[in-house]
Motif scaffolding. Structure first.
Motif, PDB file in Angstrom:
ATOM      1  N   TYR A  74      -3.466   1.517 -28.708  1.00 62.22           N
ATOM      2  CA  TYR A  74      -4.028   0.992 -29.958  1.00 62.22           C
ATOM      3  C   TYR A  74      -5.538   0.931 -29.758  1.00 62.22           C
ATOM      4  O   TYR A  74      -6.049   0.184 -28.932  1.00 62.22           O
TER       5      TYR A  74
ATOM      6  N   GLN B  64       2.041   4.260 -25.634  1.00 65.01           N
ATOM      7  CA  GLN B  64       1.456   3.947 -26.929  1.00 65.01           C
ATOM      8  C   GLN B  64       0.128   3.251 -26.684  1.00 65.01           C
ATOM      9  O   GLN B  64       0.043   2.368 -25.822  1.00 65.01           O
TER      10      GLN B  64
ATOM     11  N   THR C  82      -5.860   7.837 -34.267  1.00 66.93           N
ATOM     12  CA  THR C  82      -5.811   7.147 -35.553  1.00 66.93           C
ATOM     13  C   THR C  82      -6.216   5.695 -35.328  1.00 66.93           C
ATOM     14  O   THR C  82      -6.331   5.246 -34.175  1.00 66.93           O
TER      15      THR C  82
ATOM     16  N   VAL D 189      -0.734   4.871 -31.465  1.00 68.16           N
ATOM     17  CA  VAL D 189      -0.496   6.309 -31.369  1.00 68.16           C
ATOM     18  C   VAL D 189       0.343   6.544 -30.120  1.00 68.16           C
ATOM     19  O   VAL D 189       0.185   5.857 -29.101  1.00 68.16           O
ATOM     20  N   THR D 190       1.239   7.502 -30.199  1.00 68.35           N
ATOM     21  CA  THR D 190       2.205   7.745 -29.131  1.00 68.35           C
ATOM     22  C   THR D 190       1.949   9.092 -28.477  1.00 68.35           C
ATOM     23  O   THR D 190       1.695  10.090 -29.167  1.00 68.35           O
TER      24      THR D 190
ATOM     25  N   PRO E  79      -2.783  12.288 -30.379  1.00 73.26           N
ATOM     26  CA  PRO E  79      -3.359  12.023 -31.704  1.00 73.26           C
ATOM     27  C   PRO E  79      -4.345  10.859 -31.655  1.00 73.26           C
ATOM     28  O   PRO E  79      -4.314  10.023 -30.752  1.00 73.26           O
TER      29      PRO E  79
END
Length: 416
Positions: free
Chosen positions: A92, A90, A126, A131-132, A124
């Motif tokens: 950020y 993940q 965002t 996001v994973t 992805p």
């Protein structure tokens, strides 16, 4: 009271570390060392795996990694001392709406021993949330996050890398060959010291085990300087980062049962309540209780004074107990440390709250686990390490293996 202090020359109620995971996977990112292709001078790449969850992509309160003014392809790298089997991450993204924006695209790469290879996955993009990326498990010592910028620079606030707990856990005793002899010398010196390591039961190990994998602190503010809520929070965060650095070298090693050890500050002790410029009840406040001519957190709540682990007279009950004190003294040079906690200069700590390594505090925390000083001798082949005061400013490989060796010799008393 047996003295396990270090006095060294001065060289120059919050969750502070991720909580322990009982799930099948664990975030191994905090165990890694972070580096990058480029870091803006006012940013810090160590932010990406410090365990602090951002509030939003434009989080300017906590540390972050950014590459302004550098654009194009930029990367951040996590490097582990041993291979990790990772199946998802993940990330950020840092986006301040100006010179640093979310990337146009990103990807992960693993090190195969000779080169970096792209990891096939969906990536992805965002903002204002993690996001994973999930993928078939890869085993590697290095994971690189590659960001392709648009017109602006790029950055990251946090990275999590998830590995199966069984695969992540190391086993056995496997120090580098060059460290076997000096580690043996250190342990024999510890055994013959003035504190019996087998019989003493208030090391940091004992405190963490008694709490089931966490530790509580109380701050003794021995200074007339005012403390705002913001300063309070920054002190808590700095303490958590420093304690977490020692715990990161233990994570996944030789049966150590905790991926992370949460640190919580439960109280502050002061001479005058007006010194503390906040009104919330996030921590207990003790006013006018004095010991050693300094403000003292309530003794009925302190483990040093109640080593049975029972706190029948602690206001608020056992959940309000503290295991160690962070004693901050105005005008103090150097530091002291032991099973009771750490003492450093209040000005020194405040001036270094943004530092990645607050080296005097790190040194004193090491004493809390039973690590010794090296005033009059040096282990074979070693020159510069944190516990040899004045010779290093961060936890070195030798410091890490000394801590692990203490665990190796003491872990049986905890059933490991």
């Amino acid at each position: 009271m047996r003295r396990l202090f270090a006095v060294v020359a001065l060289l120059a109620g919050f969750l502070l570390v991720p909580t322990r995971s009982d799930a099948a996977v664990v975030n191994v990112a905090p165990w890694a060392t972070a580096t990058a292709s480029y870091t803006s001078p006012w940013e810090n790449v160590a932010a990406i795996n410090d365990g602090v969850d951002p509030s939003r992509s434009n989080d300017l309160r906590n540390r972050r990694w950014g590459t302004w003014p550098q654009a194009g392809e930029q990367w951040a790298l996590l490097t582990w001392p041993s291979a990790q089997t990772i199946s998802s991450t993940q990330v950020y993204f840092f986006d301040d709406g100006g010179g640093v924006r979310e990337p146009v695209s990103w990807r992960l790469q693993s090190w195969d021993g000779a080169a970096y290879a792209d990891i096939p996955a969906a990536y992805p993009v965002t903002v204002d949330g993690y996001v994973t990326a999930s993928f078939p498990a890869v085993t590697t010592t290095r994971l690189r996050i590659v960001l392709e910028s648009g017109k602006a620079a790029v950055g990251l606030l946090e990275v999590k890398a998830f590995a199966d707990t069984a695969a992540a856990a190391q086993s056995g005793w496997n120090p580098p060959a060059a460290l076997v002899t000096p580690l043996d010398e250190v342990w024999r010196h510890t055994e013959t010291g003035d504190r019996d390591p087998y019989g003493f039961r208030n090391f940091g190990w004992d405190q963490i085990m008694a709490n089931g994998g966490s530790i509580n602190y109380c701050v003794r503010w021995d200074s007339p300087a005012p403390v705002s809520a913001e300063l309070r929070d920054r002190i808590h965060a700095a303490l958590g980062r420093s304690f977490g650095k020692w715990m990161n070298v233990m994570a996944g090693h030789d049966g150590w049962p905790y991926a992370e050890v949460p640190v919580k500050v439960v109280g502050w002790a002061v001479r005058d309540r007006a010194t503390l410029q906040w009104d919330d009840d996030s921590v207990d406040v003790y006013v006018g209780d004095m010991r050693e001519n300094a403000p003292q957190c309530a003794e009925p709540c302190g483990r040093f004074f109640n080593q049975s682990g029972a706190y029948p007279d602690c206001p608020g009950g056992p959940s309000h107990h503290y295991d160690m004190s962070l004693w901050l003294t105005a005008g103090m040079d150097g530091g002291a440390g032991g099973d009771w906690g750490q003492r450093v200069g209040s000005e020194y700590l405040v001036d270094n709250l943004g530092s990645d390594d607050i080296h005097i505090l790190l040194h004193e925390i090491g004493h809390g686990f039973g690590l010794d000083d090296f005033y009059d001798w040096t282990p074979t082949g070693q020159c510069c390490f944190l516990m040899k005061a004045g010779s290093a400013t961060s936890i070195t490989e030798f410091d890490a293996w000394m801590l692990r060796d203490l665990w190796r010799h003491l872990k049986s008393r905890y059933g490991y």
